[in-house]
Design a protein around this motif. Structure first.
Motif, PDB file in Angstrom:
ATOM      1  N   LYS A   2       0.205  -0.763   0.343  1.00 25.74           N
ATOM      2  CA  LYS A   2       0.316  -0.144  -0.252  1.00 25.74           C
ATOM      3  C   LYS A   2       0.661   0.970  -0.038  1.00 25.74           C
ATOM      4  O   LYS A   2       1.333   1.565   1.218  1.00 25.74           O
ATOM      5  N   PHE A   3       0.413   2.348  -0.945  1.00 24.64           N
ATOM      6  CA  PHE A   3       1.060   3.498  -0.915  1.00 24.64           C
ATOM      7  C   PHE A   3       0.690   4.539  -1.235  1.00 24.64           C
ATOM      8  O   PHE A   3      -0.399   4.965  -1.390  1.00 24.64           O
ATOM      9  N   VAL A   4       0.780   5.744  -0.926  1.00 16.15           N
ATOM     10  CA  VAL A   4       0.548   6.835  -0.024  1.00 16.15           C
ATOM     11  C   VAL A   4       1.230   7.572  -0.491  1.00 16.15           C
ATOM     12  O   VAL A   4       2.805   8.108  -0.257  1.00 16.15           O
ATOM     13  N   VAL A   5       1.204   8.184  -1.922  1.00 16.01           N
ATOM     14  CA  VAL A   5       2.177   9.621  -2.433  1.00 16.01           C
ATOM     15  C   VAL A   5       0.869  11.032  -2.338  1.00 16.01           C
ATOM     16  O   VAL A   5       0.429  10.940  -2.723  1.00 16.01           O
ATOM     17  N   ILE A   6       1.856  11.634  -2.060  1.00 13.18           N
ATOM     18  CA  ILE A   6       1.372  13.396  -1.331  1.00 13.18           C
ATOM     19  C   ILE A   6       1.961  14.161  -2.449  1.00 13.18           C
ATOM     20  O   ILE A   6       3.679  14.666  -2.036  1.00 13.18           O
ATOM     21  N   GLY A   7       1.451  14.454  -3.004  1.00 15.78           N
ATOM     22  CA  GLY A   7       2.340  15.331  -4.402  1.00 15.78           C
ATOM     23  C   GLY A   7       1.667  16.369  -5.409  1.00 15.78           C
ATOM     24  O   GLY A   7       0.598  16.587  -4.033  1.00 15.78           O
ATOM     25  N   ASN A  79      -1.865   3.661   8.386  1.00 21.40           N
ATOM     26  CA  ASN A  79      -1.747   1.969   8.174  1.00 21.40           C
ATOM     27  C   ASN A  79      -0.534   2.074   6.342  1.00 21.40           C
ATOM     28  O   ASN A  79      -1.222   0.532   6.300  1.00 21.40           O
ATOM     29  N   ALA A  80      -0.700   2.858   5.426  1.00 22.97           N
ATOM     30  CA  ALA A  80       0.373   2.342   3.979  1.00 22.97           C
ATOM     31  C   ALA A  80       1.635   1.525   4.573  1.00 22.97           C
ATOM     32  O   ALA A  80       2.137   1.774   6.126  1.00 22.97           O
ATOM     33  N   ASP A  81       2.202   1.642   3.243  1.00 22.81           N
ATOM     34  CA  ASP A  81       3.605   0.415   3.673  1.00 22.81           C
ATOM     35  C   ASP A  81       4.505   1.057   3.436  1.00 22.81           C
ATOM     36  O   ASP A  81       5.494   0.922   3.848  1.00 22.81           O
ATOM     37  N   ILE A  82       4.314   2.176   2.587  1.00 19.41           N
ATOM     38  CA  ILE A  82       5.389   3.410   2.433  1.00 19.41           C
ATOM     39  C   ILE A  82       4.352   4.769   1.966  1.00 19.41           C
ATOM     40  O   ILE A  82       3.508   4.652   0.950  1.00 19.41           O
ATOM     41  N   VAL A  83       5.157   5.670   2.648  1.00 15.69           N
ATOM     42  CA  VAL A  83       4.915   7.268   2.376  1.00 15.69           C
ATOM     43  C   VAL A  83       5.685   7.856   1.758  1.00 15.69           C
ATOM     44  O   VAL A  83       5.890   8.307   2.154  1.00 15.69           O
ATOM     45  N   ILE A  84       5.446   8.854   1.000  1.00 17.78           N
ATOM     46  CA  ILE A  84       5.819   9.470   0.003  1.00 17.78           C
ATOM     47  C   ILE A  84       5.677  10.553  -0.086  1.00 17.78           C
ATOM     48  O   ILE A  84       4.181  10.854  -0.365  1.00 17.78           O
ATOM     49  N   ALA A 103       2.783   7.805   9.709  1.00 15.85           N
ATOM     50  CA  ALA A 103       2.667   6.823   8.651  1.00 15.85           C
ATOM     51  C   ALA A 103       3.950   5.271  10.463  1.00 15.85           C
ATOM     52  O   ALA A 103       3.916   5.994  11.206  1.00 15.85           O
ATOM     53  N   ARG A 104       3.811   4.032  10.220  1.00 18.01           N
ATOM     54  CA  ARG A 104       4.231   3.138  10.492  1.00 18.01           C
ATOM     55  C   ARG A 104       5.042   2.539   9.660  1.00 18.01           C
ATOM     56  O   ARG A 104       5.329   1.341   9.744  1.00 18.01           O
ATOM     57  N   GLY A 105       4.812   2.678   8.542  1.00 11.88           N
ATOM     58  CA  GLY A 105       5.651   2.243   7.570  1.00 11.88           C
ATOM     59  C   GLY A 105       6.449   2.857   7.290  1.00 11.88           C
ATOM     60  O   GLY A 105       6.549   4.149   7.666  1.00 11.88           O
ATOM     61  N   ALA A 106       7.338   2.549   5.906  1.00 12.28           N
ATOM     62  CA  ALA A 106       8.397   3.174   5.711  1.00 12.28           C
ATOM     63  C   ALA A 106       7.661   4.779   5.120  1.00 12.28           C
ATOM     64  O   ALA A 106       7.011   4.596   4.558  1.00 12.28           O
TER      65      ALA A 106
END
Length: 121
Positions: A2-7, A79-84, A103-106
């Motif tokens: 799961k990715f969350v990207v804030i762009g 809950n994302a595996d990675i947040v960018i 974030a609890r992920g990367a």
């Protein structure tokens, strides 16, 4: 994953090169089976020029203020595996710090406008 990207923008390529770069990256991640949520600040200069208002390769979340971002998307970020967090996000330091704290992920910062400083073109 799961990715969350804030762009800056994925919905509008008007006046910026970020949208096309994000589109290419997110399409490939989606093709690999990843679940992607792209969060974009809903600003007038992009909302009036959206050439991709409903991307097929990711879920889209629009927010008006950082408070709205934090309230509406806290669970997704946690809950994302990675947040960018990408470059040129408005109030990027605040948003980046919130992402790191939530974030609890990367977490990662994506500087989409890097230039070579070696003098080469």
């Amino acid at each position: 994953m799961k990715f969350v990207v804030i762009g800056l923008s994925v919905t509008s390529s008007w006046g910026n090169g970020h949208a096309t770069t994000y589109r290419a990256l997110l399409k490939e991640l989606a093709a690999l089976g990843h679940d992607i949520l792209f969060l974009e600040k809903d600003v007038p200069w992009y909302s009036g020029h959206r050439d991709m208002p409903n991307p097929e390769f990711c879920k889209l979340g629009l927010y008006k203020t950082n408070e709205e971002l934090k309230t509406q998307y806290q669970e997704a970020v946690a809950n994302a595996d990675i947040v960018i967090v990408g470059s040129y996000v408005q109030q990027g330091v605040e948003v980046g710090n919130w992402a790191i704290e939530t974030a609890r992920g990367a977490t990662a910062f994506y500087d989409i406008d890097t230039l070579s400083d070696s003098g080469e073109t």
